[in-house]
Design a protein around this motif. Structure first.
Motif, PDB file in Angstrom:
ATOM      1  N   GLY A   1       0.760  -1.211   0.085  1.00  0.00           N
ATOM      2  CA  GLY A   1       0.041   0.158  -0.053  1.00  0.00           C
ATOM      3  C   GLY A   1       0.784   1.166   0.090  1.00  0.00           C
ATOM      4  N   ASP A   2       2.269   1.039   0.186  1.00  0.00           N
ATOM      5  CA  ASP A   2       3.060   2.661  -0.011  1.00  0.00           C
ATOM      6  C   ASP A   2       3.157   3.028  -1.370  1.00  0.00           C
ATOM      7  N   THR A   3       2.003   3.406  -2.085  1.00  0.00           N
ATOM      8  CA  THR A   3       2.245   3.847  -3.427  1.00  0.00           C
ATOM      9  C   THR A   3       2.732   5.462  -3.204  1.00  0.00           C
ATOM     10  N   GLU A   4       2.932   6.230  -2.061  1.00  0.00           N
ATOM     11  CA  GLU A   4       3.322   7.610  -1.967  1.00  0.00           C
ATOM     12  C   GLU A   4       4.623   7.288  -1.393  1.00  0.00           C
ATOM     13  N   GLY A   5       5.256   6.420  -1.122  1.00  0.00           N
ATOM     14  CA  GLY A   5       6.854   6.214  -0.778  1.00  0.00           C
ATOM     15  C   GLY A   5       6.851   6.894   0.990  1.00  0.00           C
ATOM     16  N   LEU A   6       5.725   6.975   1.597  1.00  0.00           N
ATOM     17  CA  LEU A   6       5.552   7.316   2.765  1.00  0.00           C
ATOM     18  C   LEU A   6       6.249   6.463   3.820  1.00  0.00           C
TER      19      LEU A   6
ATOM     20  N   ALA B   1       5.113   1.827  10.023  1.00  0.00           N
ATOM     21  CA  ALA B   1       5.047   3.375  10.027  1.00  0.00           C
ATOM     22  C   ALA B   1       3.831   3.748  10.705  1.00  0.00           C
ATOM     23  N   ALA B   2       3.789   4.141  11.901  1.00  0.00           N
ATOM     24  CA  ALA B   2       2.748   4.357  12.842  1.00  0.00           C
ATOM     25  C   ALA B   2       2.989   5.793  13.668  1.00  0.00           C
ATOM     26  N   PRO B   3       1.899   6.249  13.896  1.00  0.00           N
ATOM     27  CA  PRO B   3       1.783   7.621  14.739  1.00  0.00           C
ATOM     28  C   PRO B   3       2.903   7.417  15.711  1.00  0.00           C
ATOM     29  N   ALA B   4       3.850   8.600  15.817  1.00  0.00           N
ATOM     30  CA  ALA B   4       4.713   8.712  16.739  1.00  0.00           C
ATOM     31  C   ALA B   4       4.285   8.965  18.286  1.00  0.00           C
TER      32      ALA B   4
ATOM     33  N   GLN C   1       5.831  13.533   9.062  1.00  0.00           N
ATOM     34  CA  GLN C   1       6.338  14.090  10.363  1.00  0.00           C
ATOM     35  C   GLN C   1       5.795  13.539  11.722  1.00  0.00           C
ATOM     36  N   ALA C   2       4.706  13.194  11.444  1.00  0.00           N
ATOM     37  CA  ALA C   2       3.992  12.746  12.489  1.00  0.00           C
ATOM     38  C   ALA C   2       3.835  11.168  13.011  1.00  0.00           C
ATOM     39  N   LEU C   3       4.874  10.527  12.128  1.00  0.00           N
ATOM     40  CA  LEU C   3       4.817   9.055  11.907  1.00  0.00           C
ATOM     41  C   LEU C   3       6.359   8.534  12.520  1.00  0.00           C
ATOM     42  N   ALA C   4       6.563   7.535  13.080  1.00  0.00           N
ATOM     43  CA  ALA C   4       7.638   6.879  13.576  1.00  0.00           C
ATOM     44  C   ALA C   4       7.466   5.477  13.104  1.00  0.00           C
ATOM     45  N   ALA C   5       8.865   4.979  13.123  1.00  0.00           N
ATOM     46  CA  ALA C   5       9.034   3.513  12.876  1.00  0.00           C
ATOM     47  C   ALA C   5       8.906   2.659  14.191  1.00  0.00           C
ATOM     48  N   TRP C   6       8.059   1.541  14.039  1.00  0.00           N
ATOM     49  CA  TRP C   6       7.761   0.796  15.487  1.00  0.00           C
ATOM     50  C   TRP C   6       7.948  -0.401  14.913  1.00  0.00           C
ATOM     51  N   CYS C   7       8.648  -1.516  15.687  1.00  0.00           N
ATOM     52  CA  CYS C   7       8.622  -2.759  15.821  1.00  0.00           C
ATOM     53  C   CYS C   7       7.408  -3.495  16.309  1.00  0.00           C
TER      54      CYS C   7
END
Length: 113
Positions: free
Chosen positions: A8-13, A62-65, A83-89
């Motif tokens: 689903g990452d068509t925008e590269g987000l 990639a989920a809300p920070a 900018q409102a997202l962060a990487a989460w395991c």
């Protein structure tokens, strides 16, 4: 490290969030663990090996920070800027979400209407 984005990452987000996080989970203890051995930040990296629970690969999300943002409905999360997202395991994401759900539920009145 493989950085194949989700379908689903068509925008590269997702790729932008992972690049900003250097491919490493950005949890700093909101999951309930101190991550003290790793300078206060989770050490799991995307496509790295899990050390517990049967092994396997780590897949970062990639989920809300902001932990409160983890409780938003999916359509609201999808509208957040990078900018409102962060990487989460998965482990930190699930633990933080569960911990915050419990906190929010305790603050809400116990009534139907």
């Amino acid at each position: 490290m493989s950085r194949v984005p989700p379908l689903g990452d068509t925008e590269g987000l997702w790729q932008a969030v992972m690049a900003a996080a250097a491919g490493r989970c950005q949890c700093r203890g909101t999951c309930g663990k101190s991550h003290a051995k790793n300078g206060g930040r989770c050490d799991r990296v995307h496509d790295g090996h899990k050390q517990h629970h049967g092994g396997g690969r780590v897949h970062l999300l990639a989920a809300p920070a902001d932990p409160a943002g983890l409780l938003l409905p999916p359509h609201r999360i999808a509208a957040l800027p990078k900018q409102a997202l962060a990487a989460w395991c998965e482990r930190c994401h699930d633990a933080t979400r569960k911990k915050h759900q419990t906190t929010v539920a305790a603050d809400e009145p116990d009534a139907l209407f």
